[in-house]
Design a protein around this motif. Structure first.
Motif, PDB file in Angstrom:
ATOM      1  N   HIS A   1       1.860  11.077   1.994  1.00  0.00           N
ATOM      2  CA  HIS A   1       1.225  11.675   0.814  1.00  0.00           C
ATOM      3  C   HIS A   1       0.439  10.598   0.074  1.00  0.00           C
ATOM      4  O   HIS A   1       0.940   9.491  -0.136  1.00  0.00           O
ATOM      5  CB  HIS A   1       2.274  12.277  -0.130  1.00  0.00           C
ATOM      6  N   GLN A   2      -0.749  10.939  -0.337  1.00  0.00           N
ATOM      7  CA  GLN A   2      -1.584   9.977  -1.048  1.00  0.00           C
ATOM      8  C   GLN A   2      -1.119   9.818  -2.496  1.00  0.00           C
ATOM      9  O   GLN A   2      -0.962  10.799  -3.227  1.00  0.00           O
ATOM     10  CB  GLN A   2      -3.043  10.418  -1.047  1.00  0.00           C
ATOM     11  N   VAL A   3      -0.897   8.591  -2.906  1.00  0.00           N
ATOM     12  CA  VAL A   3      -0.610   8.253  -4.300  1.00  0.00           C
ATOM     13  C   VAL A   3      -1.417   6.996  -4.620  1.00  0.00           C
ATOM     14  O   VAL A   3      -1.148   5.929  -4.058  1.00  0.00           O
ATOM     15  CB  VAL A   3       0.895   7.993  -4.548  1.00  0.00           C
ATOM     16  N   PRO A   4      -2.426   7.091  -5.484  1.00  0.00           N
ATOM     17  CA  PRO A   4      -3.332   5.962  -5.737  1.00  0.00           C
ATOM     18  C   PRO A   4      -2.715   4.890  -6.635  1.00  0.00           C
ATOM     19  O   PRO A   4      -3.018   4.791  -7.820  1.00  0.00           O
ATOM     20  CB  PRO A   4      -4.530   6.632  -6.414  1.00  0.00           C
ATOM     21  N   LEU A   5      -1.861   4.072  -6.044  1.00  0.00           N
ATOM     22  CA  LEU A   5      -1.194   3.000  -6.778  1.00  0.00           C
ATOM     23  C   LEU A   5      -1.152   1.736  -5.935  1.00  0.00           C
ATOM     24  O   LEU A   5      -1.182   1.796  -4.704  1.00  0.00           O
ATOM     25  CB  LEU A   5       0.245   3.400  -7.116  1.00  0.00           C
TER      26      LEU A   5
ATOM     27  N   MET B   1       4.829   7.589   0.711  1.00  0.00           N
ATOM     28  CA  MET B   1       3.775   7.624  -0.298  1.00  0.00           C
ATOM     29  C   MET B   1       2.876   6.424  -0.050  1.00  0.00           C
ATOM     30  O   MET B   1       3.373   5.318   0.172  1.00  0.00           O
ATOM     31  CB  MET B   1       4.356   7.528  -1.712  1.00  0.00           C
ATOM     32  N   SER B   2       1.561   6.638  -0.095  1.00  0.00           N
ATOM     33  CA  SER B   2       0.659   5.540   0.244  1.00  0.00           C
ATOM     34  C   SER B   2      -0.691   5.671  -0.444  1.00  0.00           C
ATOM     35  O   SER B   2      -1.217   6.772  -0.611  1.00  0.00           O
ATOM     36  CB  SER B   2       0.450   5.504   1.764  1.00  0.00           C
ATOM     37  N   SER B   3      -1.239   4.522  -0.798  1.00  0.00           N
ATOM     38  CA  SER B   3      -2.605   4.480  -1.320  1.00  0.00           C
ATOM     39  C   SER B   3      -3.603   4.258  -0.191  1.00  0.00           C
ATOM     40  O   SER B   3      -4.808   4.332  -0.396  1.00  0.00           O
ATOM     41  CB  SER B   3      -2.739   3.350  -2.346  1.00  0.00           C
ATOM     42  N   ALA B   4      -3.093   3.991   1.026  1.00  0.00           N
ATOM     43  CA  ALA B   4      -3.969   3.720   2.164  1.00  0.00           C
ATOM     44  C   ALA B   4      -4.454   5.003   2.828  1.00  0.00           C
ATOM     45  O   ALA B   4      -5.302   4.951   3.725  1.00  0.00           O
ATOM     46  CB  ALA B   4      -3.232   2.862   3.194  1.00  0.00           C
TER      47      ALA B   4
ATOM     48  N   GLU C   1      -6.458   8.435   3.273  1.00  0.00           N
ATOM     49  CA  GLU C   1      -7.663   9.128   2.827  1.00  0.00           C
ATOM     50  C   GLU C   1      -7.394  10.620   2.975  1.00  0.00           C
ATOM     51  O   GLU C   1      -7.173  11.109   4.071  1.00  0.00           O
ATOM     52  CB  GLU C   1      -8.860   8.694   3.656  1.00  0.00           C
ATOM     53  N   GLY C   2      -7.399  11.345   1.882  1.00  0.00           N
ATOM     54  CA  GLY C   2      -6.970  12.738   1.893  1.00  0.00           C
ATOM     55  C   GLY C   2      -5.612  12.837   1.242  1.00  0.00           C
ATOM     56  O   GLY C   2      -4.935  11.827   1.002  1.00  0.00           O
ATOM     57  N   LEU C   3      -5.176  14.048   0.929  1.00  0.00           N
ATOM     58  CA  LEU C   3      -3.948  14.231   0.170  1.00  0.00           C
ATOM     59  C   LEU C   3      -2.694  14.075   1.008  1.00  0.00           C
ATOM     60  O   LEU C   3      -1.700  13.505   0.562  1.00  0.00           O
ATOM     61  CB  LEU C   3      -3.958  15.606  -0.506  1.00  0.00           C
ATOM     62  N   THR C   4      -2.714  14.588   2.242  1.00  0.00           N
ATOM     63  CA  THR C   4      -1.529  14.561   3.089  1.00  0.00           C
ATOM     64  C   THR C   4      -1.931  14.421   4.549  1.00  0.00           C
ATOM     65  O   THR C   4      -2.939  14.967   4.975  1.00  0.00           O
ATOM     66  CB  THR C   4      -0.701  15.864   2.924  1.00  0.00           C
TER      67      THR C   4
ATOM     68  N   SER D   1       0.807  -1.222   0.000  1.00  0.00           N
ATOM     69  CA  SER D   1       0.000   0.000   0.000  1.00  0.00           C
ATOM     70  C   SER D   1       0.839   1.270   0.000  1.00  0.00           C
ATOM     71  O   SER D   1       0.281   2.372  -0.086  1.00  0.00           O
ATOM     72  CB  SER D   1      -0.933   0.014   1.218  1.00  0.00           C
ATOM     73  N   GLY D   2       2.168   1.150   0.080  1.00  0.00           N
ATOM     74  CA  GLY D   2       2.970   2.364   0.089  1.00  0.00           C
ATOM     75  C   GLY D   2       4.457   2.079   0.189  1.00  0.00           C
ATOM     76  O   GLY D   2       4.884   0.920   0.277  1.00  0.00           O
ATOM     77  N   THR D   3       5.244   3.152   0.211  1.00  0.00           N
ATOM     78  CA  THR D   3       6.693   3.023   0.330  1.00  0.00           C
ATOM     79  C   THR D   3       7.279   4.287   0.941  1.00  0.00           C
ATOM     80  O   THR D   3       6.700   5.370   0.839  1.00  0.00           O
ATOM     81  CB  THR D   3       7.346   2.755  -1.045  1.00  0.00           C
ATOM     82  N   VAL D   4       8.430   4.142   1.557  1.00  0.00           N
ATOM     83  CA  VAL D   4       9.148   5.272   2.150  1.00  0.00           C
ATOM     84  C   VAL D   4      10.024   5.917   1.077  1.00  0.00           C
ATOM     85  O   VAL D   4      10.678   5.223   0.296  1.00  0.00           O
ATOM     86  CB  VAL D   4      10.014   4.801   3.335  1.00  0.00           C
TER      87      VAL D   4
END
Length: 235
Positions: free
Chosen positions: A129-133, A112-115, A117-120, A87-90
């Protein structure tokens, strides 16, 4: 207070110090059982009674207590909440350190995370930071590369020899499909993409990065010959 047992039963599924995102819990488990206003009022009361701890806006955890008092979630626990299950990475300096590109450190950890909710969201010294991947191995590897290239000029005390070794690994792991998914989800500078193209071309790796660039533009970034010269001078 009829709402308390409903919410408490849902919260009981979490471990101590496991992050609880209130909006996600409500949407996935409780929206059909309790009104939203009553739900958030219950969370507030549980915080007042010490049964729940608010660590950031909309984010809570069940308290972990030792003889000295409440033990807050560690950096590792916070990061895990936003990176587990692909769901994300550092990124940021924690990434640069892991790649041996610099010995400099930052007091903040960037994720960076897709988990999210919200941008930051900022939780203690962790900034998410939200990144939908879906952060598969290929996606994560390429995001790391793009983050390094985009921030190359800002990385303090960069080790040029380590960077050049990394560019070879990055070229070998290039995945056109992963790259397309990333740039569709997160905007990177054209100069960063051009820098990546420069590296791929240097190592004779077939790529389609021209599709993302203008043939009429010149993009400012280091050239591989310049980097080898910098390695000779500074390392």
């Amino acid at each position: 207070m009829k709402s308390n047992p409903i919410v408490k039963n849902a919260l009981a599924e979490f471990k101590e110090n496991e992050l609880i995102v209130a909006s996600k819990l409500y949407r996935e488990k409780l929206s059909g059982q309790i009104g939203e206003a009553a739900y958030y009022k219950t969370l507030q009361r549980l915080c007042e009674s010490g049964e729940l701890v608010k660590i950031a806006k909309g984010t809570y955890h069940l308290p972990k207590v030792n003889k000295y008092g409440i033990v807050p979630p560690s950096e590792k626990e916070i990061i895990s909440a936003f990176t587990e299950n692909e769901s994300g990475t550092v990124v940021g300096y924690s990434l640069y350190n892991a790649l041996n590109l610099t010995t400099q450190i930052s007091k903040n950890i960037t994720v960076m995370s897709s988990a999210l909710e919200g941008l930051t969201k900022s939780i203690r010294n962790v900034v998410v930071h939200q990144v939908p991947l879906e952060f598969s191995k290929e996606i994560t590897s390429m995001i790391h590369g793009l983050e390094v290239l985009q921030n190359f000029n800002e990385i303090q005390d960069i080790n040029y020899s380590a960077f050049l070794a990394y560019t070879e690994q990055l070229a070998e792991s290039f995945n056109a499909g992963a790259f397309e998914k990333i740039v569709s989800a997160k905007k990177y500078k054209k100069s960063t993409i051009s820098f990546f193209r420069e590296i791929l071309n240097y190592y004779n790796v077939d790529n389609n990065l021209n599709e993302y660039l203008s043939s009429l533009s010149e993009y400012k970034h280091p050239m591989m010959e310049e980097l080898y010269e910098a390695t000779r001078i500074y390392n």
